[in-house]
Design a protein around this motif. Sequence first.
Motif, PDB file in Angstrom:
ATOM      1  N   ASN A 159     -17.250  -8.738  16.411  1.00 35.94           N
ATOM      2  CA  ASN A 159     -16.113  -8.224  16.461  1.00 35.94           C
ATOM      3  C   ASN A 159     -15.304  -7.456  15.503  1.00 35.94           C
ATOM      4  N   GLN A 160     -15.732  -7.739  14.303  1.00 40.37           N
ATOM      5  CA  GLN A 160     -15.280  -6.700  13.329  1.00 40.37           C
ATOM      6  C   GLN A 160     -15.831  -5.333  13.424  1.00 40.37           C
ATOM      7  N   MET A 161     -16.997  -5.118  13.649  1.00 39.02           N
ATOM      8  CA  MET A 161     -17.647  -3.802  14.207  1.00 39.02           C
ATOM      9  C   MET A 161     -16.789  -3.199  15.332  1.00 39.02           C
ATOM     10  N   LYS A 162     -16.767  -4.095  16.287  1.00 37.85           N
ATOM     11  CA  LYS A 162     -16.177  -3.500  17.513  1.00 37.85           C
ATOM     12  C   LYS A 162     -14.612  -3.046  17.061  1.00 37.85           C
ATOM     13  N   SER A 163     -14.073  -3.869  16.412  1.00 35.71           N
ATOM     14  CA  SER A 163     -12.615  -3.342  16.198  1.00 35.71           C
ATOM     15  C   SER A 163     -12.513  -2.141  15.263  1.00 35.71           C
ATOM     16  N   LEU A 164     -13.575  -1.992  14.301  1.00 29.63           N
ATOM     17  CA  LEU A 164     -13.565  -0.629  13.478  1.00 29.63           C
ATOM     18  C   LEU A 164     -13.977   0.367  14.404  1.00 29.63           C
ATOM     19  N   GLY A 165     -14.834   0.109  15.330  1.00 31.44           N
ATOM     20  CA  GLY A 165     -15.381   1.241  16.101  1.00 31.44           C
ATOM     21  C   GLY A 165     -14.097   1.622  17.038  1.00 31.44           C
ATOM     22  N   MET A 189       0.779  -1.118  -0.039  1.00 30.84           N
ATOM     23  CA  MET A 189      -0.078  -0.001   0.058  1.00 30.84           C
ATOM     24  C   MET A 189       0.833   1.185  -0.080  1.00 30.84           C
ATOM     25  N   ASN A 190       1.913   1.225   0.715  1.00 32.22           N
ATOM     26  CA  ASN A 190       2.650   2.477   0.969  1.00 32.22           C
ATOM     27  C   ASN A 190       3.414   2.789  -0.652  1.00 32.22           C
ATOM     28  N   GLU A 191       4.053   1.486  -1.149  1.00 32.56           N
ATOM     29  CA  GLU A 191       4.517   1.852  -2.559  1.00 32.56           C
ATOM     30  C   GLU A 191       3.528   2.518  -3.670  1.00 32.56           C
ATOM     31  N   LEU A 192       2.142   2.200  -3.597  1.00 35.13           N
ATOM     32  CA  LEU A 192       1.137   3.038  -4.396  1.00 35.13           C
ATOM     33  C   LEU A 192       0.853   4.463  -3.822  1.00 35.13           C
ATOM     34  N   ASP A 193       0.997   4.551  -2.454  1.00 39.93           N
ATOM     35  CA  ASP A 193       0.756   5.713  -1.682  1.00 39.93           C
ATOM     36  C   ASP A 193       1.802   6.774  -1.884  1.00 39.93           C
ATOM     37  N   ILE A 194       2.940   6.404  -2.093  1.00 42.76           N
ATOM     38  CA  ILE A 194       4.160   7.226  -2.268  1.00 42.76           C
ATOM     39  C   ILE A 194       3.992   8.240  -3.496  1.00 42.76           C
ATOM     40  N   THR A 195       3.203   7.734  -4.357  1.00 44.29           N
ATOM     41  CA  THR A 195       3.061   8.575  -5.762  1.00 44.29           C
ATOM     42  C   THR A 195       1.587   8.935  -5.624  1.00 44.29           C
ATOM     43  N   ASP A 196       0.964   8.779  -4.529  1.00 46.69           N
ATOM     44  CA  ASP A 196      -0.739   9.142  -4.655  1.00 46.69           C
ATOM     45  C   ASP A 196      -1.236   8.521  -5.632  1.00 46.69           C
ATOM     46  N   GLN A 197      -1.106   7.255  -5.801  1.00 48.38           N
ATOM     47  CA  GLN A 197      -1.683   6.241  -6.665  1.00 48.38           C
ATOM     48  C   GLN A 197      -2.490   4.989  -6.063  1.00 48.38           C
ATOM     49  N   LEU A 198      -2.547   5.198  -4.852  1.00 52.51           N
ATOM     50  CA  LEU A 198      -3.210   4.147  -3.916  1.00 52.51           C
ATOM     51  C   LEU A 198      -4.883   4.120  -4.316  1.00 52.51           C
ATOM     52  N   PRO A 199      -5.473   3.227  -4.989  1.00 60.02           N
ATOM     53  CA  PRO A 199      -7.048   3.392  -4.887  1.00 60.02           C
ATOM     54  C   PRO A 199      -7.749   3.223  -3.552  1.00 60.02           C
ATOM     55  N   LYS A 200      -8.884   3.533  -3.802  1.00 61.67           N
ATOM     56  CA  LYS A 200      -9.900   3.155  -2.670  1.00 61.67           C
ATOM     57  C   LYS A 200      -9.766   1.537  -2.520  1.00 61.67           C
ATOM     58  N   THR A 201      -9.230   1.288  -1.175  1.00 67.30           N
ATOM     59  CA  THR A 201      -9.192  -0.013  -0.823  1.00 67.30           C
ATOM     60  C   THR A 201     -10.013  -0.647   0.275  1.00 67.30           C
ATOM     61  N   ILE A 202     -10.540  -1.855   0.117  1.00 65.80           N
ATOM     62  CA  ILE A 202     -11.344  -2.495   1.074  1.00 65.80           C
ATOM     63  C   ILE A 202     -10.230  -3.671   1.565  1.00 65.80           C
ATOM     64  N   LEU A 203     -10.046  -3.969   2.746  1.00 64.93           N
ATOM     65  CA  LEU A 203      -9.394  -4.834   3.298  1.00 64.93           C
ATOM     66  C   LEU A 203     -10.083  -6.113   3.838  1.00 64.93           C
ATOM     67  N   LYS A 225      -7.658 -13.134  14.214  1.00 65.24           N
ATOM     68  CA  LYS A 225      -6.310 -12.513  14.865  1.00 65.24           C
ATOM     69  C   LYS A 225      -5.848 -11.381  14.106  1.00 65.24           C
ATOM     70  N   ASP A 226      -6.557 -10.976  12.943  1.00 58.81           N
ATOM     71  CA  ASP A 226      -5.996  -9.813  12.099  1.00 58.81           C
ATOM     72  C   ASP A 226      -6.878  -8.767  12.229  1.00 58.81           C
ATOM     73  N   ASN A 227      -7.877  -8.881  12.947  1.00 58.31           N
ATOM     74  CA  ASN A 227      -8.872  -7.560  13.016  1.00 58.31           C
ATOM     75  C   ASN A 227      -8.128  -6.290  13.319  1.00 58.31           C
ATOM     76  N   THR A 228      -7.268  -6.246  14.486  1.00 53.75           N
ATOM     77  CA  THR A 228      -6.534  -5.291  14.861  1.00 53.75           C
ATOM     78  C   THR A 228      -5.772  -4.829  13.866  1.00 53.75           C
ATOM     79  N   VAL A 229      -5.003  -5.756  13.140  1.00 56.18           N
ATOM     80  CA  VAL A 229      -3.991  -5.347  12.082  1.00 56.18           C
ATOM     81  C   VAL A 229      -4.676  -4.477  11.041  1.00 56.18           C
ATOM     82  N   LEU A 230      -5.713  -4.847  10.458  1.00 54.02           N
ATOM     83  CA  LEU A 230      -6.449  -4.441   9.581  1.00 54.02           C
ATOM     84  C   LEU A 230      -6.862  -3.093   9.979  1.00 54.02           C
ATOM     85  N   ALA A 231      -7.845  -2.952  11.177  1.00 53.02           N
ATOM     86  CA  ALA A 231      -8.253  -1.930  11.649  1.00 53.02           C
ATOM     87  C   ALA A 231      -7.373  -0.768  11.765  1.00 53.02           C
ATOM     88  N   THR A 232      -6.344  -0.930  12.274  1.00 51.79           N
ATOM     89  CA  THR A 232      -5.004   0.039  12.351  1.00 51.79           C
ATOM     90  C   THR A 232      -4.381   0.505  11.104  1.00 51.79           C
TER      91      THR A 232
END
Length: 466
Positions: free
Chosen positions: A391-397, A333-347, A353-360
């Motif tokens: 749990n997904q909504m709690k993590s996002l909240g 994501m950073n490689e695309l963001d460096i040139t401001d070419q990161l699209p809208k993204t849904i992860l 176990k990865d809820n907190t990883v993605l939510a952050t």
Amino acid sequence: MNKFMDKDFLLDTQTARELFHSYAENMPICDYHCHLSPKEIYENKQPSDISQLWLSGDHYKWRAMRSCGVEEKYCTGDATPKEKFLKFGETLQYCIGNPLYHWAHIELQRYFGIDTPLNKATAEDIYDRANEAIAQGDFRPQALIKKSNVKYICTTDDPIDDLKYHKLLREVEDFDCTVLPSYRPDKALNIHLEGFADYIKTLGEVAETEIKSYKDVIAALLKRCDYFHTVGCRVSDQAFEYVPYSIAPEEEIETIFQKAMAGETITAEESDKYKTPILLALGKKYHQLGWAMEIHIGAIRNNSTRMFNKLGPDTGFDSVGDCEIAITLSKFMNELDITDQLPKTILFNLNDKDNTVLATMLGNFQSAEADSKIQFGPAWWFLDTMDGMTNQMKSLGNLGVLGKFVGMETDSRSFTSYGRHEYFRRIMCRLLGRWVEDGWYAYNKDILKEIVQGISYNNAIKYFDF
């Protein structure tokens, strides 16, 4: 004791009931990721019986049946439709805690008008009543979609698809649901899988591009993006066990590509080196076109070689992986963001176990291009449960902005699966209602209405620019 799955099912506070019945219940549906067949939607055939409608292609049900010791002939084999349904009915009575139990009864209630709990003793009667409803009513795909109040459907389509049926559906009268393609380039990315070389040859033919190098693959894929865009595509979808990111010299990538085209075995490390420049090129193209990029992370597919050889993919032998995902995802994501070419993204993650990883991860790459440009996708597949969604909504909240969440999608091949949106909305209103009644969030009708209707439908329409 509460009544079994009545109108207030899951709505355990007055606020939850108000949020659902006043704001969420009657909102339209935007199903921005599913596996429905546009051909089946267009051809619009009446199902022969409830087994064809419910059990054909539904690996969720097959997995449950196998776990109850049901022989394969009742899942994917040559048993009669009635025999298959009776075996599923018997299975369902043991699925306490499984969302299948709730999904099935929501569908029986909403589409068939049947309130009787499905179990071994009632299965034959329900089979007959459901089939009578089918015989006397309209259960064709377009009718079910209209009955479910679905306004947008994004199917899952290969870059080589001609999108014939999406075009034909534009001309169908009295069908006010827009069916759009989604761009799924997995077969062009999965250089390590059997059949890759043949697929690349077909891609070249369809894109009218002579493919001699990996850069030609990129050119062909970008050309197909342009074609998909003309047919209304606004969403791409990529699926990985983990997001590949491994920078390599062009010469090395070309060597890897030529090995694959010659039928040689490709290692996981080589596969990542090939995928990386293609994914980066696609990401930049998606940004240029204004598409959203969905990334589904975490499935281990086709675990049983024996059953894969017998039945093929997508038959119920996939499970959740436990790879580390944060570092390569961030680098990509950073490689695309460096040139401001990161699209809208849904992860999307498949391991909770990865809820907190993605939510952050979301907060690293937000911008004013869109509200919550980087989204934490809804609980998906094996997480599509009461606990998983909560749990997904709690993590996002906890870690993001839940009020801008684009909400639910079915990820389904079934035309009656839209009950899952109702299930999600009830769970959402239950969670928000508890927070309000516990004094954790101020009771303001106007703001709560905006949040609930946004998560139910409005946020997705705005996000995808439909």
